[in-house]
Design an enzyme around this catalytic site. Structure first.
Site, short mmCIF file in Angstrom:
data_model
loop_
_atom_site.label_atom_id
_atom_site.label_comp_id
_atom_site.label_asym_id
_atom_site.label_seq_id
_atom_site.Cartn_x
_atom_site.Cartn_y
_atom_site.Cartn_z
N HIS A 160 5.29 10.62 2.49
CA HIS A 160 3.76 10.50 1.80
C HIS A 160 2.59 11.56 2.11
O HIS A 160 2.68 11.69 3.30
CB HIS A 160 3.52 9.02 1.99
CG HIS A 160 2.12 8.55 1.43
ND1 HIS A 160 1.77 8.57 0.21
CD2 HIS A 160 1.23 8.13 2.33
CE1 HIS A 160 0.63 8.19 0.18
NE2 HIS A 160 -0.08 7.93 1.25
N GLY A 171 0.82 -1.25 -0.05
CA GLY A 171 -0.17 -0.01 -0.11
C GLY A 171 0.88 1.42 -0.03
O GLY A 171 1.97 1.37 -0.63
N CYS A 172 0.55 2.20 0.75
CA CYS A 172 0.82 3.64 0.46
C CYS A 172 2.61 3.67 1.16
O CYS A 172 3.06 4.39 0.71
CB CYS A 172 0.19 4.67 1.67
SG CYS A 172 -1.47 4.82 0.97
N VAL A 173 2.92 2.52 1.83
CA VAL A 173 4.22 2.54 2.52
C VAL A 173 5.24 2.03 1.56
O VAL A 173 6.37 2.29 1.59
CB VAL A 173 4.41 1.75 3.74
CG1 VAL A 173 4.41 0.23 3.45
CG2 VAL A 173 5.35 2.10 4.61
N ALA A 174 4.84 1.58 0.31
CA ALA A 174 5.59 0.78 -0.74
C ALA A 174 6.71 1.80 -1.53
O ALA A 174 7.48 1.38 -1.76
CB ALA A 174 4.78 0.01 -1.46
#
Lengths: 83, 348
Positions: free
Chosen positions: B273, B137-140
């Site tokens: 992010h 998800g967003c952490v990738a």
């Protein structure tokens, strides 16, 4: 629609949409007792608007702290006689 | 090891938020009564517009997960190829220089995976090691930089390319008119970004990757993620995301920096992010940053919305273009499903 009937509908919506496990009582606080976070509170407000075909404006919502406040706000918008 | 360059490719069809809201209103009216409230929800995310994978009129026809995913495979290759080519050009490298291709996404699935399809499309050498990562998800975006750095630490004469492709619009569940899905439909956009990470034995401009840190938060599985249904990816989004940021981020950033003899005041560049307005506000408050410290993330959010793992790479791209002063320290950070955070320490 009586306040008791409104309370029953709100309770049903809370069960269906925000995971309410027990019953609702007018004295219960939405945040502290029902543990509604911002998304759950928004979800319940939207479902109440959909079911009763009413608009809960920011001014009305600002006055709502308890289940009883919520039922009273819905009753007023539906034109129910004073309790 | 350094980040030699970043390149991006936003999805081809741009719509401002007014146009998107107008398109959504008719659909919302099928179930919802107070459309003004929903419109306010879409405006409160402070996004000016989004790039979409498809022209807006084509979304109505995506009535199965298969159709949405087929569109994902088609467009992911297009934007993925453009992002990789741009990044390699900026790094002064060609496809022949690539040794490892890491792809990250959470918005579509494919086997052969996206990286395999790009092997053909880009003409990458057959020896390239491919690492498809799904689900972070967003952490990738940040995690991908860290994993690419791990690779070139092992092979200091080699080149790793990280490619993030997120076509969030293709995951939207038309029949899901829940508040989390309504927020998602106002916030998320589509695009790709690639970063070229080179080992210590390869000369390159760009910031050095000094270190990285993963932090997993136990028992937070329902903070964010997907529920998979017959219709595809149904978003799980709780109000706890900003709360998790407030609870953990300062502790974890401080511990990470302290291990390298640094404190927050030593960090000149923050590459965050964007998440959403509440998340960015929480990051700013947790790290006690001045408003301008996260300006690139705010601008990215305003201009193109949240592109999940791609977003932090867009912020990184803008940061590299601004050419921070030599010697500046920077922190790249993101959080995502798990729930977890990834931190990367950079030095220009």
């Amino acid at each position: 629609m009586t306040r008791g009937e409104i309370l029953a509908v709100v309770e049903q919506l809370a069960r269906e949409h925000v995971g309410l496990a027990g019953s609702l009582a007018p004295g219960m606080r939405l945040v502290e007792d029902m543990e509604l976070d911002s998304l759950k509170a928004l979800t319940l407000a939207v479902e109440i608007e959909n079911r009763f075909r009413i608009l809960l404006t920011p001014e009305i919502e600002a006055e709502i702290a308890t289940v009883g406040d919520l039922v009273e706000a819905v009753a007023r918008l539906l034109g129910a006689p004073d309790a | 090891m350094r980040i030699a360059a970043v390149g991006s490719a936003l999805a081809p069809h741009y719509y401002d938020q007014d146009a998107l809201i107008a398109a959504f209103r008719e659909h919302w009216a099928e179930r919802h009564f107070n459309l003004e409230r929903l419109e306010a929800l879409h405006r409160n995310v402070l996004v000016g517009g989004r790039h979409l994978a498809l022209p807006i009129e084509r979304y109505r026809g995506l009535d199965t997960w298969g159709k949405s995913n087929d569109a994902w495979i088609e467009v992911a290759q297009e934007v993925g190829e453009r992002a990789v080519r741009t990044a390699l050009d900026r790094a002064g490298l060609t496809v022949a220089d690539v040794d490892c291709l890491i792809t990250v996404t959470v918005t579509g699935v494919a086997t052969p995976s996206l990286d395999a399809r790009l092997m053909n499309r880009l003409g990458l050498p057959p020896r390239v090691k491919r690492v498809p990562i799904f689900g972070l998800g967003c952490v990738a975006g940040t995690a991908g930089i860290a994993r690419a750095a791990d690779y070139v630490r092992a092979y200091p004469d080699q080149v790793a390319v990280l490619l993030s492709v997120e076509l969030c619009s293709l995951t939207l569940q038309r029949e899901d008119l829940s508040i989390p899905n309504l927020i998602a439909s106002g916030l998320f956009g589509d695009g790709a970004a690639a970063a070229v990470v080179v080992g210590a034995e390869r000369p390159a401009a760009g910031p050095a990757i000094v270190a990285s840190r993963s932090v997993f938060y136990p028992d937070t599985e329902r903070v964010m993620g997907w529920d998979i249904s017959e219709a595809g990816f149904r978003i799980v989004l709780s109000a706890e995301v900003p709360e998790v940021v407030r609870r953990y981020l300062r502790r974890d950033v401080d511990a990470f920096l302290a291990d390298h003899g640094l404190g927050r005041s030593d960090i000149a560049v923050w590459v965050s992010h964007p998440g959403g307005p509440k998340v960015l506000e929480a990051v700013q408050a947790a790290l006690e940053l001045p408003a301008e410290a996260l300006e690139s993330a705010w601008r990215s959010l305003r201009e193109v919305g949240n592109l999940s793992s791609t977003s932090v790479l867009l912020v990184l791209e803008e940061t590299l273009a601004a050419r921070p002063e030599a010697g500046s320290a920077g922190v790249m950070l993101a959080m995502g499903p798990g729930f977890c955070s990834e931190l990367v320490l950079l030095r220009w």
